[in-house]
Design an enzyme around this catalytic site. Sequence first.
Site, short mmCIF file in Angstrom:
data_model
loop_
_atom_site.label_atom_id
_atom_site.label_comp_id
_atom_site.label_asym_id
_atom_site.label_seq_id
_atom_site.Cartn_x
_atom_site.Cartn_y
_atom_site.Cartn_z
CG ASP A 191 -2.07 -0.91 1.16
OD1 ASP A 191 -2.13 -1.72 0.21
OD2 ASP A 191 -2.94 -0.85 2.06
CG HIS A 199 -3.51 6.87 3.01
ND1 HIS A 199 -3.56 6.76 4.38
CD2 HIS A 199 -3.20 5.63 2.56
CE1 HIS A 199 -3.30 5.52 4.75
NE2 HIS A 199 -3.07 4.81 3.65
CG HIS A 243 2.24 -0.20 4.35
ND1 HIS A 243 1.98 -1.14 5.32
CD2 HIS A 243 1.11 0.55 4.21
CE1 HIS A 243 0.74 -0.97 5.77
NE2 HIS A 243 0.19 0.04 5.10
#
Length: 243
Positions: free
Chosen positions: A48, A102, A194
Amino acid sequence: MQKQYVRTPYLPGWGQVPLQQFSRQSSLKNKFILCGNGNSKVLALTFDDGPSKYTNDILSVLRKHNVKASFFMTGKSLYRDQVIAKNVYRQGHLIGNHTFSHPWASQKNNFNLMYLQIRKTQNIMEDVLGFKPQYFRPAFGDITDLQLKIINRYGCEVIGWSIDTQDWFYDDNPKKIANNALSNLHNEAIILLHDGGGSRISTTKAIDILIRKAKAQGYRFVTIDALVSNKKKKLIRMKNARF
């Protein structure tokens, strides 16, 4: 059909979405998908918040092990690092939508989320990569039941995770990151990692450990589309997507 729930523990005080909410939303008609439904010995690595300066190093590890992964990119990061995003796509990895900036989706009205976050990112991805993704992951895993329904109506599937490596917390401890996944492995798991949002040096080291040890246990790695959709469903969804 296996139960959909997050196997890794909740960390109090870090503003996480309650694990019970993930489980509840995974049981709705408009599902928040946390893992595959079958019993195949496969895993999906997902990354992510990128692309970022750490993404190419992660790609190098994935190439080393001949593994394909799924990258949920923010529109803001993709627009900034278009060359890296194209590199991810050229190397055969799946790319999904992770909003533009986000935000916590539940704190946005539906118009803001759909048009200023999701659709805006879809359009950037189409301009840069030539397609609009069919998979969406909300930032922080935060989404309302109504937002799930709306996104499904537009032809996208909403993807969560069943294993959180918590590399956002243990960002100086690659062995801990890898072990958080290895100690909770299960068939058709979706693993959260991530490549953006902070230093991902430890994540890069951790996936080298994770992939090697998971393969030794007989697991193989697939992208999200291979895990959650068959070809017929994918074609229908692509035809109906209206973002």
